[in-house]
Design a protein around this motif. Structure first.
Motif, PDB file in Angstrom:
ATOM      1  N   ALA A 179      53.241 -23.299  70.601  1.00  0.00           N
ATOM      2  CA  ALA A 179      53.396 -24.611  69.965  1.00  0.00           C
ATOM      3  C   ALA A 179      54.863 -24.890  69.642  1.00  0.00           C
ATOM      4  CB  ALA A 179      52.549 -24.680  68.699  1.00  0.00           C
ATOM      5  N   PHE A 180      55.586 -23.903  69.154  1.00  0.00           N
ATOM      6  CA  PHE A 180      57.004 -24.085  68.838  1.00  0.00           C
ATOM      7  C   PHE A 180      57.810 -24.399  70.088  1.00  0.00           C
ATOM      8  CE2 PHE A 180      61.272 -22.197  68.324  1.00  0.00           C
ATOM      9  CZ  PHE A 180      61.743 -23.039  67.322  1.00  0.00           C
ATOM     10  N   LEU A 181      57.580 -23.638  71.151  1.00  0.00           N
ATOM     11  CA  LEU A 181      58.298 -23.896  72.397  1.00  0.00           C
ATOM     12  C   LEU A 181      57.922 -25.256  72.985  1.00  0.00           C
ATOM     13  CD1 LEU A 181      58.196 -20.372  74.021  1.00  0.00           C
ATOM     14  CD2 LEU A 181      60.089 -21.474  72.843  1.00  0.00           C
ATOM     15  N   GLY A 182      56.669 -25.641  72.821  1.00  0.00           N
ATOM     16  CA  GLY A 182      56.235 -26.967  73.275  1.00  0.00           C
ATOM     17  C   GLY A 182      56.946 -28.085  72.529  1.00  0.00           C
ATOM     18  N   MET A 183      57.135 -27.904  71.221  1.00  0.00           N
ATOM     19  CA  MET A 183      57.854 -28.928  70.436  1.00  0.00           C
ATOM     20  C   MET A 183      59.311 -29.031  70.880  1.00  0.00           C
ATOM     21  SD  MET A 183      56.329 -28.699  66.559  1.00  0.00           S
ATOM     22  CE  MET A 183      56.981 -27.089  66.260  1.00  0.00           C
ATOM     23  N   ILE A 184      59.948 -27.903  71.174  1.00  0.00           N
ATOM     24  CA  ILE A 184      61.328 -27.938  71.659  1.00  0.00           C
ATOM     25  C   ILE A 184      61.382 -28.653  73.004  1.00  0.00           C
ATOM     26  CG2 ILE A 184      63.209 -26.513  72.551  1.00  0.00           C
ATOM     27  CD1 ILE A 184      62.622 -24.522  70.367  1.00  0.00           C
TER      28      ILE A 184
END
Length: 90
Positions: free
Chosen positions: A7-12
């Motif tokens: 999820a964090f990498l997706g937001m970036i």
């Protein structure tokens, strides 16, 4: 765990792909906006390098990555096909 990382990498990824102008159309490469702080990688503008120096460093890093990919592929080839890497037979 894994879902949080994804999820964090997706937001970036979403934040870099939705910024205007896009980095492929004249935008700033590697700039990830984080509110009023600036960029995620250099939040307070701590880089003393000029844009030309950063461009040179980026191209060096890409070339090193390409060489590493060629090296790992030769290791895979040498381990799976005997005699596929001639320099190892010397």
């Amino acid at each position: 765990g894994k879902l949080q990382i994804l999820a964090f990498l997706g937001m970036i990824e979403i934040s870099t792909e939705t910024q205007k102008p896009h980095y492929l159309c004249g935008g700033k490469l590697g700039y990830i906006p984080v509110g009023n702080l600036g960029s995620l990688w250099l939040p307070w503008g701590t880089s003393k390098a000029s844009e030309a120096d950063l461009s040179t460093l980026r191209s060096k890093e890409l070339n090193n990555g390409r060489l590493a990919m060629i090296a790992i592929m030769s290791v895979f080839a040498a381990s799976s096909v005997p005699g596929s890497v001639p320099l190892l037979n010397l």
